[in-house]
Scaffold this motif. Structure first.
Motif, PDB file in Angstrom:
ATOM      1  N   ARG A  41       0.834  -1.323   0.021  1.00  0.00           N
ATOM      2  CA  ARG A  41       0.106   0.013  -0.225  1.00  0.00           C
ATOM      3  C   ARG A  41       0.910   1.134   0.006  1.00  0.00           C
ATOM      4  NH1 ARG A  41      -2.031  -2.613   4.939  1.00  0.00           N
ATOM      5  NH2 ARG A  41      -2.235  -0.147   5.861  1.00  0.00           N
ATOM      6  N   TYR A 113      -9.226  14.707  15.393  1.00  0.00           N
ATOM      7  CA  TYR A 113      -9.723  15.114  16.752  1.00  0.00           C
ATOM      8  C   TYR A 113      -8.485  15.419  17.650  1.00  0.00           C
ATOM      9  CZ  TYR A 113     -13.593  12.519  14.629  1.00  0.00           C
ATOM     10  OH  TYR A 113     -14.514  12.177  14.056  1.00  0.00           O
ATOM     11  N   GLU A 127     -10.201  -1.783  21.049  1.00  0.00           N
ATOM     12  CA  GLU A 127     -10.950  -2.727  20.836  1.00  0.00           C
ATOM     13  C   GLU A 127     -10.613  -3.898  19.661  1.00  0.00           C
ATOM     14  OE1 GLU A 127     -14.432   0.390  21.762  1.00  0.00           O
ATOM     15  OE2 GLU A 127     -14.017   0.029  19.371  1.00  0.00           O
ATOM     16  N   VAL A 130      -5.567  -6.496  16.534  1.00  0.00           N
ATOM     17  CA  VAL A 130      -4.454  -6.502  15.537  1.00  0.00           C
ATOM     18  C   VAL A 130      -4.570  -5.162  15.054  1.00  0.00           C
ATOM     19  CG1 VAL A 130      -3.113  -7.484  13.811  1.00  0.00           C
ATOM     20  CG2 VAL A 130      -4.807  -8.672  15.449  1.00  0.00           C
ATOM     21  N   VAL A 131      -3.573  -4.254  15.275  1.00  0.00           N
ATOM     22  CA  VAL A 131      -3.318  -2.933  14.417  1.00  0.00           C
ATOM     23  C   VAL A 131      -2.137  -2.693  13.629  1.00  0.00           C
ATOM     24  CG1 VAL A 131      -5.240  -1.515  15.286  1.00  0.00           C
ATOM     25  CG2 VAL A 131      -2.918  -1.680  16.276  1.00  0.00           C
ATOM     26  N   GLU A 132      -2.053  -2.015  12.549  1.00  0.00           N
ATOM     27  CA  GLU A 132      -0.985  -1.593  12.069  1.00  0.00           C
ATOM     28  C   GLU A 132      -1.018  -0.133  11.921  1.00  0.00           C
ATOM     29  OE1 GLU A 132       1.096  -5.014   9.422  1.00  0.00           O
ATOM     30  OE2 GLU A 132      -0.366  -4.003   8.749  1.00  0.00           O
TER      31      GLU A 132
ATOM     32  N   ARG B  34     -18.407  11.674  17.879  1.00  0.00           N
ATOM     33  CA  ARG B  34     -17.163  12.816  17.459  1.00  0.00           C
ATOM     34  C   ARG B  34     -17.168  13.100  15.959  1.00  0.00           C
ATOM     35  NH1 ARG B  34     -11.441  11.246  19.971  1.00  0.00           N
ATOM     36  NH2 ARG B  34     -11.947   9.398  18.291  1.00  0.00           N
ATOM     37  N   MET B  35     -17.311  14.088  15.725  1.00  0.00           N
ATOM     38  CA  MET B  35     -17.560  14.414  14.395  1.00  0.00           C
ATOM     39  C   MET B  35     -16.618  15.298  13.689  1.00  0.00           C
ATOM     40  SD  MET B  35     -21.218  15.266  12.569  1.00  0.00           S
ATOM     41  CE  MET B  35     -22.263  14.174  13.102  1.00  0.00           C
ATOM     42  N   THR B  36     -15.986  15.314  12.482  1.00  0.00           N
ATOM     43  CA  THR B  36     -15.106  16.253  12.175  1.00  0.00           C
ATOM     44  C   THR B  36     -16.034  17.071  10.886  1.00  0.00           C
ATOM     45  OG1 THR B  36     -14.312  15.007  10.330  1.00  0.00           O
ATOM     46  CG2 THR B  36     -13.065  15.236  12.118  1.00  0.00           C
ATOM     47  N   ARG B  55     -17.626  14.133   9.014  1.00  0.00           N
ATOM     48  CA  ARG B  55     -17.519  12.923   9.157  1.00  0.00           C
ATOM     49  C   ARG B  55     -17.586  12.227  10.493  1.00  0.00           C
ATOM     50  NH1 ARG B  55     -12.252  10.308   8.934  1.00  0.00           N
ATOM     51  NH2 ARG B  55     -12.384   8.372   7.565  1.00  0.00           N
ATOM     52  N   TRP B  56     -17.812  11.089  10.528  1.00  0.00           N
ATOM     53  CA  TRP B  56     -18.032  10.505  12.117  1.00  0.00           C
ATOM     54  C   TRP B  56     -18.126   9.116  12.018  1.00  0.00           C
ATOM     55  CZ3 TRP B  56     -21.778  12.044   9.181  1.00  0.00           C
ATOM     56  CH2 TRP B  56     -22.979  11.295   8.908  1.00  0.00           C
ATOM     57  N   ARG B  60     -19.577   1.237  17.153  1.00  0.00           N
ATOM     58  CA  ARG B  60     -18.034   0.575  17.255  1.00  0.00           C
ATOM     59  C   ARG B  60     -17.692  -0.137  16.032  1.00  0.00           C
ATOM     60  NH1 ARG B  60     -17.024  -2.849  22.221  1.00  0.00           N
ATOM     61  NH2 ARG B  60     -17.909  -1.001  23.207  1.00  0.00           N
ATOM     62  N   TYR B  64     -16.267   4.741   9.052  1.00  0.00           N
ATOM     63  CA  TYR B  64     -16.789   6.129   8.929  1.00  0.00           C
ATOM     64  C   TYR B  64     -17.630   6.471   7.905  1.00  0.00           C
ATOM     65  CZ  TYR B  64     -13.190   7.160  12.376  1.00  0.00           C
ATOM     66  OH  TYR B  64     -12.428   7.484  13.684  1.00  0.00           O
ATOM     67  N   ARG B 173      -3.673  -8.401   4.298  1.00  0.00           N
ATOM     68  CA  ARG B 173      -3.452  -7.530   5.513  1.00  0.00           C
ATOM     69  C   ARG B 173      -4.000  -8.563   6.569  1.00  0.00           C
ATOM     70  NH1 ARG B 173      -6.112  -1.783   4.710  1.00  0.00           N
ATOM     71  NH2 ARG B 173      -5.330  -1.549   7.013  1.00  0.00           N
ATOM     72  N   ALA B 175      -5.526 -10.080   9.542  1.00  0.00           N
ATOM     73  CA  ALA B 175      -6.388  -9.942  10.815  1.00  0.00           C
ATOM     74  C   ALA B 175      -6.711  -8.425  10.893  1.00  0.00           C
ATOM     75  CB  ALA B 175      -5.924 -10.427  12.047  1.00  0.00           C
ATOM     76  N   GLU B 176      -5.648  -7.420  10.444  1.00  0.00           N
ATOM     77  CA  GLU B 176      -5.805  -6.077  10.685  1.00  0.00           C
ATOM     78  C   GLU B 176      -6.771  -5.525   9.462  1.00  0.00           C
ATOM     79  OE1 GLU B 176      -4.120  -3.246   9.513  1.00  0.00           O
ATOM     80  OE2 GLU B 176      -2.827  -3.956   8.005  1.00  0.00           O
TER      81      GLU B 176
END
Lengths: 145, 475
Positions: A41, A113, A127, A130-132, B34-36, B55-56, B60, B64, B173, B175-176
């Motif tokens: 990417r 934010y 939550e 797994v994050v990158e 939370r909104m931009t 944008r919000w 969970r 977006y 990618r 799991a993420e």
């Protein structure tokens, strides 16, 4: 960043011991820089750069602050010559930031934010497990985990 | 498109706003959002004018979302800025316009400069506070639209999009990956175009919905010619016999009206079949008494009560037995079948106890309960039937002897079979009672379902015969 041994630079004593590792890391960085972007990417192509930079700085930091194997002079020399990132190391000295991945991840201006990157959140509070992180590909640099 | 350089906000007609105009589903289930806000961030998908993008994240497990069309366009059609569905009813523009017979369609130009001019003019008028002819506030709801409308928010549309790499099998990618790893839905409904949806032209979802609406409007007459009784549901204590009489006398001579307060229903019997039919036809989707919207269907003659041990439902529906089974079950489902904390305790056994009255059962498909819940399925094999308190016997089998139980066995507990149209109640998979219509009072929905389990019931063939042998002689 001097890669060539020139005559102008005076290497302090102890340099010979750390030089091979540093050269290796430099080579790794060179490789990261010249890697092709296929199959990755857009943000992902930069991740190795951040990774190697972290690794390099970590090496110098460890040598001086943790293992105390080099002199202050040599340490300063490394920082000046660009073998380690001074500002990143400055963060590592602070509590809570010992494992910081890169400086972008704690910059609130870079994020919506005004927060920090998700990789700074400890795993047990997140939550998604797994994050990158998008800046440097970090998978979690909170000091807890 | 014209190249846009911001010179003067007002003059160029770029739009600024303070808060988006969005529907509940798009806003999400989280009370904290939370909104931009980004001024002039994108161009409106319809009129291509730059506007303020919000944008919000609507919850969970949501992606977006951002506003797609500008507020001017949104007000012209009274739709949500994100999903382009009507703000009040949650329906596509085409459906709402057809159902209410309004047409804003022609007045909005659709091409190029015309469109931009119209939008800007409209915007200017609004900002100047001039009253434009927006008729959306004055629309009176129609029965059709009230039936079609969405009552609860639908959060599934806020899910992440489908991972396009996964479709090709190339997602590295793992799991993420924030996108859904599922195969995309195909078919007509997946080719939607935002402009078509907005203008209400050629919208596949709308066509489907309108098709359904056309079918469900008609209340079919029962085959049994002797039935002259109509069932009315949803009564409350304020509705008197006289009110009902006032509504129904116009269609024929009313032989009797019987109200059952404890079941919140009433039965109106005509002396002639034609009268009943006429009333049904006229009032079927439009029955409103004292401001209360009531449900109207054909009554069902009481079936001869078979002898059963355990509590007898059919008999205890002692009022008149004219109640279609489907409706009985429906009534008891009126209290929303959700797992909230305060369940009423299970009623004591002197009142009729239907399986559907047990709030624990409602939709909660737990394997032990579900297997046990298929009460007549002794073929459930699992000893869970003994685990359950002697489940009350269900209704006598419907005319075509279809029992959902063997069918349920085939599927894992949490599978809610989509099944036939569920206008008249919750999906069949979770419940024991058959959703069968009274004779002919509904178009035969389970017909399609009947065919489905027959191949399946072959393996449980041993079960099926035992089931039927247990059942009392059919009526």
């Amino acid at each position: 960043m001097p890669k060539v041994k020139t005559n102008r630079v005076k290497y302090p004593e102890g340099w010979e011991l750390i030089e091979p590792t540093l050269r290796e890391l430099d080579a790794k960085m060179r490789e990261a820089e010249t890697d092709s972007h296929d199959g990755k990417r857009k943000c992902e192509t930069l991740w190795p750069i951040f990774k190697v930079s972290h690794q390099r700085s970590r090496y110098v930091y460890d040598l001086y602050y943790r293992r105390e194997e080099i002199s202050k002079e040599l340490y300063e020399f490394c920082l000046d010559q660009g073998y380690a990132d001074r500002s990143l190391i400055a963060k590592w000295k602070k509590s809570g930031y010992e494992r910081l991945c890169c400086l972008r991840c704690i910059q609130p201006r870079d994020h919506n934010y005004g927060t920090t990157c998700v990789c700074r959140v400890p795993k047990h509070l997140r939550e998604e497990k797994v994050v990158e992180c998008v800046h440097c590909g970090c998978q979690g640099c909170a000091s807890g985990d | 498109m014209a190249h846009r350089i911001l010179r003067d906000h007002e003059a160029d007609g770029w739009e600024r706003s303070d808060f988006p105009i969005i529907c509940e589903s798009c806003l999400g289930d989280n009370p904290y959002v939370r909104m931009t806000k980004a001024d002039y961030d994108k161009e409106c998908k319809i009129c291509t004018r730059p506007f303020t993008v919000f944008r919000w994240r609507p919850g969970r497990n949501a992606r977006y979302k951002k506003t797609e069309i500008c507020q001017t366009c949104c007000k012209l059609k009274n739709v949500c800025q994100v999903c382009l569905l009507d703000l009040e009813y949650g329906l596509p523009v085409q459906v709402r316009d057809t159902a209410l017979n309004i047409s804003t369609h022609d007045s909005i130009p659709k091409s190029d400069v015309n469109r931009e001019y119209f939008a800007e003019e409209h915007d200017r008028k609004t900002r100047a506070g001039l009253d434009y002819e927006s008729s959306f506030g004055k629309m009176r709801p129609n029965d059709t639209i009230l039936k079609l409308q969405r009552t609860t928010p639908y959060y599934k549309r806020n899910q992440a999009h489908v991972c396009s790499f996964y479709i090709r099998g190339e997602c590295t990618r793992g799991a993420e990956c924030p996108y859904r790893h599922e195969m995309p839905e195909t078919g007509e409904l997946s080719q939607q175009n935002i402009k078509d949806r907005y203008y209400g032209v050629n919208d596949p979802v709308a066509m489907k919905l309108l098709g359904k609406a056309g079918e469900m409007g008609t209340l079919e007459s029962p085959e049994d010619e002797s039935i002259k009784t109509l069932y009315i549901g949803g009564l409350n204590s304020r509705i008197l016999e006289q009110d009902i009489r006032d509504q129904f006398y116009a269609y024929g001579e009313v032989e009797s009206i019987r109200i059952l307060a404890e079941k919140a229903c009433a039965f109106v019997t005509y002396t002639t079949r034609e009268g009943a039919e006429k009333a049904a036809q006229e009032l079927s989707n439009r029955l409103v008494v004292n401001g209360q919207r009531l449900k109207l269907t054909w009554g069902r003659p009481q079936a001869p009560r078979p002898d059963q041990d355990g509590s007898n439902q059919q008999g205890s529906v002692a009022h008149s037995g004219l109640l279609p089974r489907a409706v009985i079950s429906q009534q008891h489902n009126q209290p929303p079948p959700m797992q909230y904390y305060m369940h009423p305790p299970p009623p004591n056994q002197d009142k009729p106890y239907y399986p559907s009255m047990d709030p624990q059962r409602m939709g909660a498909v737990i394997s032990t309960q579900e297997a046990g819940g298929s009460s007549t399925s002794e073929n459930s094999g699992a000893s869970s039937s003994s685990y359950m308190m002697p489940p009350p016997q269900p209704y006598p089998p419907p005319p075509y002897g279809y029992m959902p139980s063997p069918y349920q066995q085939q599927y894992p507990p949490n599978h809610h079979h989509p099944g036939p149209m569920h206008h008249y109640g919750p999906p069949p998979a979770a419940y024991q009672y058959p959703q069968q219509p009274g004779p002919g009072s509904r178009p035969p929905p389970p017909a399609s379902v009947v065919s489905a389990p027959t191949p399946d019931s072959a393996p449980t063939g041993s079960g099926a015969p035992s089931v039927s042998s247990q059942e009392p002689p059919a009526q």
